[in-house]
Design a protein around this motif. Structure first.
Motif, PDB file in Angstrom:
ATOM      1  N   ASP A 178       0.866  -1.178   0.000  1.00  0.00           N
ATOM      2  CA  ASP A 178       0.000   0.000   0.000  1.00  0.00           C
ATOM      3  C   ASP A 178       0.902   1.229   0.000  1.00  0.00           C
ATOM      4  O   ASP A 178       1.935   1.226  -0.683  1.00  0.00           O
ATOM      5  CB  ASP A 178      -0.932  -0.026   1.208  1.00  0.00           C
ATOM      6  CG  ASP A 178      -2.191   0.807   0.975  1.00  0.00           C
ATOM      7  OD1 ASP A 178      -2.205   1.614   0.034  1.00  0.00           O
ATOM      8  OD2 ASP A 178      -3.156   0.657   1.742  1.00  0.00           O
ATOM      9  N   SER A 198      -2.683  -3.000  -3.214  1.00  0.00           N
ATOM     10  CA  SER A 198      -3.735  -1.991  -3.237  1.00  0.00           C
ATOM     11  C   SER A 198      -3.789  -1.372  -4.633  1.00  0.00           C
ATOM     12  O   SER A 198      -2.912  -1.629  -5.474  1.00  0.00           O
ATOM     13  CB  SER A 198      -3.449  -0.923  -2.183  1.00  0.00           C
ATOM     14  OG  SER A 198      -2.336  -0.139  -2.572  1.00  0.00           O
ATOM     15  N   ARG A 208     -16.919   7.166  -2.150  1.00  0.00           N
ATOM     16  CA  ARG A 208     -15.615   6.500  -2.200  1.00  0.00           C
ATOM     17  C   ARG A 208     -14.560   7.551  -2.542  1.00  0.00           C
ATOM     18  O   ARG A 208     -14.675   8.263  -3.530  1.00  0.00           O
ATOM     19  CB  ARG A 208     -15.594   5.384  -3.227  1.00  0.00           C
ATOM     20  CG  ARG A 208     -14.290   4.583  -3.236  1.00  0.00           C
ATOM     21  CD  ARG A 208     -14.341   3.490  -4.276  1.00  0.00           C
ATOM     22  NE  ARG A 208     -15.370   2.521  -3.987  1.00  0.00           N
ATOM     23  CZ  ARG A 208     -15.227   1.504  -3.158  1.00  0.00           C
ATOM     24  NH1 ARG A 208     -14.065   1.315  -2.526  1.00  0.00           N
ATOM     25  NH2 ARG A 208     -16.218   0.641  -2.950  1.00  0.00           N
ATOM     26  N   SER A 234     -10.287   8.324  -2.796  1.00  0.00           N
ATOM     27  CA  SER A 234      -8.962   7.711  -2.922  1.00  0.00           C
ATOM     28  C   SER A 234      -7.904   8.426  -2.097  1.00  0.00           C
ATOM     29  O   SER A 234      -6.883   7.819  -1.755  1.00  0.00           O
ATOM     30  CB  SER A 234      -8.535   7.705  -4.398  1.00  0.00           C
ATOM     31  OG  SER A 234      -8.524   9.022  -4.915  1.00  0.00           O
ATOM     32  N   PRO A 254      -9.643   7.689   2.963  1.00  0.00           N
ATOM     33  CA  PRO A 254      -9.610   6.809   1.791  1.00  0.00           C
ATOM     34  C   PRO A 254     -10.484   5.574   1.986  1.00  0.00           C
ATOM     35  O   PRO A 254     -10.500   4.958   3.045  1.00  0.00           O
ATOM     36  CB  PRO A 254      -8.124   6.431   1.687  1.00  0.00           C
ATOM     37  CG  PRO A 254      -7.402   7.562   2.344  1.00  0.00           C
ATOM     38  CD  PRO A 254      -8.291   8.009   3.460  1.00  0.00           C
ATOM     39  N   GLY A 255     -11.243   5.251   0.946  1.00  0.00           N
ATOM     40  CA  GLY A 255     -12.131   4.100   1.006  1.00  0.00           C
ATOM     41  C   GLY A 255     -13.583   4.520   0.850  1.00  0.00           C
ATOM     42  O   GLY A 255     -13.910   5.669   0.542  1.00  0.00           O
ATOM     43  N   GLN A 270     -17.338   5.143   2.315  1.00  0.00           N
ATOM     44  CA  GLN A 270     -17.974   5.581   3.544  1.00  0.00           C
ATOM     45  C   GLN A 270     -19.468   5.772   3.307  1.00  0.00           C
ATOM     46  O   GLN A 270     -19.883   6.199   2.226  1.00  0.00           O
ATOM     47  CB  GLN A 270     -17.369   6.898   4.039  1.00  0.00           C
ATOM     48  CG  GLN A 270     -15.903   6.773   4.406  1.00  0.00           C
ATOM     49  CD  GLN A 270     -15.227   8.127   4.488  1.00  0.00           C
ATOM     50  OE1 GLN A 270     -15.190   8.741   5.535  1.00  0.00           O
ATOM     51  NE2 GLN A 270     -14.714   8.606   3.362  1.00  0.00           N
TER      52      GLN A 270
END
Length: 696
Positions: free
Chosen positions: A235, A320, A394, A396, A436-437, A439
């Protein structure tokens, strides 16, 4: 009482014995017999009574099977087995020494005991204890739970255990921590010892020169074998997780030196590193051991499987989206797809090599935040409205997502992944913190405007485009929906299309009555008004009403011959049809005044008071849905006027119905009269024939 009775009984028996015993003399024959006997003369009668009373009052002794009680036994057990106050640190090993000479093993330990206890000593199947000395004197040695035990009194003690062995390997598991261990074993290799301390709780010795052992029926010890699993998590930082898993033997200590990868730096505290090797010590029953390391991104260029008969390696790479790996030299093993991230697996044979090329994809211009799904839930009330916005975002890179508030909205709360957050605002914008990700975000407002003639969902202007947009509008039950509009995928109000067809049919019926010059007392506007009133609450009930009008017209124009046997059946059928039609008309009145109109709203899970639209993609400005409605009282006033018209119209329709039903004849009773006449005629003919016969 019992004691007094027993004393009195003893007194009576004693007096009788004294009287008749020769020691105390007895009455002679010369003594007069008429002397009063006194109390002694009553003894034959008193003694049985005293004996019965004594036996009746005597206590009964019964052996109790429930003594001692279980509670008392439990307390006694806890008292006897109660650990001393120093537990579990009642004994400590100050120094240990291991000596190997020939086939003789000697383990010496200096121990301090605070209280009297059973002290554990090493035990293993590779050797057998022969003698134990406690302070130079022989002591009893017991074995339980794969350990040797010896009873120690309080104080300092010297323990010496002498054992015999056969073989080239020795394993000595120390039950207690031994901080100071020395080994005197010429021609033996020592494993599991670092700076006079054990690394895994077990000391292993192996001969440098193996002896040639003759064939025997005894099984040879299993050589240790493990599986080394290396997983690279790539990552922002590269993390390497190495796990050593026991394969054989199922129990026993294992000491190994596992080489580290190029550029690997161990960060775990439970592993000792020597000469770029991880010193591994598995306990007797320990199945695996893991440690974490860091690798500089891009430094890992290849992986090689060592040519070893002690372990085999498995390689895992989990990358990742920041990294793209290109591998060559060895094909990966196909793994079962799962819900989590993709992990590539390689299971190399000894000596195989995997070349790795890590490429970081270059960023391209574009948004770093994507709204994957969005739902607007609008619930207007009489004076205010509740608005909920749910989004799946989302990101990044993370950061802030600024969302403009709708006009007249007051922020209530904000939840991120189900956890309520503080609600920072910057003017008319809501600031949403992102990581990041993916939510899940939920925001609730209160609007200062409630339901109106045109109620529409609030307008939102997002910083980024959105996908999978779901718009929901809940109309209060005290409204009469008339029109609605929104995105293409949404509800449809079918009432107006059905009403158009009904009005066309009603107009056609009116023209038919006028052109055919029928006696039906309905003009074109009557048909239209009747269809309009019944269409909202009782559309199916209009069918028997129409049939009733034309059936009665047919009865008036083309009556059935009264002499026909179907005349009365036709009359009964017309009466039943009239009842059904009138009931349909009468049932429409309370339904229209008490219930809500059925506007036949359907599509995308919508119904009369709930509307749901969907749009797959939208630019920054989100689509809106709206509905035109009136208060439900307006519908009921209109239906009240229609009901009054219907009541007055029914008075004329019923009069016309009676004229149609009674045209010609209402009920035919001629078949009964004709039957009686024929019966009378037959009877007269028979009497005439009888008279002629008598005259002849």
């Amino acid at each position: 009482m019992k004691t007094a009775l027993a004393c009195l009984l003893l007194y009576g028996l004693g007096a009788a014995l004294v009287k008749h015993h020769w020691w105390f003399g007895s009455l002679s024959a010369s003594e007069p017999r008429n002397q009063p006997a006194g109390v002694l003369s009553l003894l034959p009668m008193i003694l049985p009574a005293l004996l019965a009373l004594t036996l009746a009052g005597a206590p009964t002794y019964v052996q109790a099977n429930d003594f001692p009680p279980q509670k008392l036994l439990t307390e006694l057990k806890e008292t006897l087995l109660k650990a001393p106050a120093c537990a579990p640190h009642c004994a400590a090993v100050q120094e240990s020494r291991v000596e190997v000479s020939g086939q003789r093993l000697m383990i010496r330990q200096r121990v301090n005991a605070v209280s009297e206890l059973a002290f554990p000593l090493p035990a293993d199947s590779s050797w057998q204890a022969a003698e134990l000395l406690l302070n130079g004197t022989g002591a009893a040695l017991a074995r339980a739970d794969n350990k040797h035990w010896v009873r120690l009194p309080p104080g300092n003690h010297d323990l010496t255990m002498i054992a015999r062995f056969r073989g080239d390997k020795l394993s000595i598991p120390f039950p207690l921590n031994s901080p100071n261990i020395s080994v005197d074993a010429p021609d033996w290799q020592v494993f599991g010892l670092q700076d006079r301390s054990l690394t895994g709780g077990t000391l292993q010795l192996e001969k440098e020169v193996k002896e040639q052992v003759e064939e025997s029926l005894l099984p040879a010890p299993i050589k240790p074998f493990v599986r080394v699993r290396r997983q690279l998590n790539a990552d922002i930082d590269w993390e390497l997780v190495t796990t050593v898993i026991r394969s054989a033997p199922p129990t026993g200590a294992i000491n190994l030196r596992i080489p580290l990868l190029p550029g690997e730096s161990v960060v775990s505290q439970n592993v000792l590193v020597e000469d770029h090797h991880a010193v591994i010590a598995l306990g007797v029953r320990q199945q695996q051991l893991s440690w974490r390391s860091v690798v500089k991104p891009g430094d890992l260029e290849s992986l090689s499987a060592p040519d070893s008969d002690t372990w085999t390696e498995h390689w895992h790479i989990q990358a990742s989206p920041r990294w793209h790996f290109i591998t060559s030299g060895l094909a990966p093993v196909k793994t079962r797809p799962g819900a989590g991230p993709v992990v590539h697996l390689w299971q190399p044979w000894p000596g195989e090599r995997l070349d790795i090329e890590a490429i970081r994809p270059e960023p391209v211009p574009g948004p770093t935040t994507t709204v994957e799904n969005l739902q607007i839930d609008h619930r207007p009330g009489a004076r205010s409205a509740a608005l909920k916005l749910s989004m799946g975002i989302r990101s990044s890179l993370g950061g802030e997502y600024r969302l403009p508030q709708p006009p007249g909205a007051e922020l209530q709360n904000m939840l991120i992944n189900g956890v309520e957050q503080t609600t920072p605002r910057d003017g008319d914008q809501v600031v949403i913190p992102l990581v990041p990700g993916l939510q899940s975000i939920e925001i609730n407002w209160t609007l200062d405007q409630g339901v109106a003639r045109i109620t529409e969902t609030p307008a939102f202007a997002l910083p980024t485009p959105a996908s999978n947009i779901d718009i929901r509008l809940h109309l209060p039950r005290d409204r009469w929906p008339i029109l609605l509009r929104g995105p293409d995928i949404g509800p449809a109000m079918l009432y107006w299309g059905v009403l158009a067809v009904i009005l066309v049919i009603a107009a056609t019926l009116g023209q038919l009555v006028r052109r055919r010059q029928l006696s039906i007392p309905l003009k074109t506007w009557h048909w239209l008004l009747l269809a309009l009133g019944m269409s909202t609450v009782n559309m199916a009930g209009s069918i028997p009403v129409v049939l009733w009008f034309f059936a009665m017209e047919a009865r008036k124009r083309r009556p059935v011959d009264s002499a026909s046997p179907l005349f009365n059946v036709t009359q009964v059928g017309l009466i039943l049809l009239s009842i059904v039609a009138l009931l349909s008309l009468f049932a429409t009145i309370p339904q229209s005044l008490l219930s809500a109109p059925d506007m036949q709203v359907t599509g995308n899970g919508s119904h009369n008071y709930f509307y749901q639209w969907y749009q797959d993609h939208s630019a920054e400005v989100l689509p809106q849905g709206w509905v035109f409605s009136l208060p439900l009282g307006a519908f009921r006033i209109a239906m009240l006027l229609w009901s009054l018209w219907l009541v007055f119209a029914l008075m004329g329709w019923i009069k016309w119905w009676w004229e149609c039903l009674s045209t010609g004849q209402l009920w035919n009773q001629q078949p009964q009269t004709r039957t009686r006449a024929r019966f009378g005629k037959k009877k007269t003919d028979a009497e005439t024939e009888n008279k002629d016969t008598q005259q002849e």
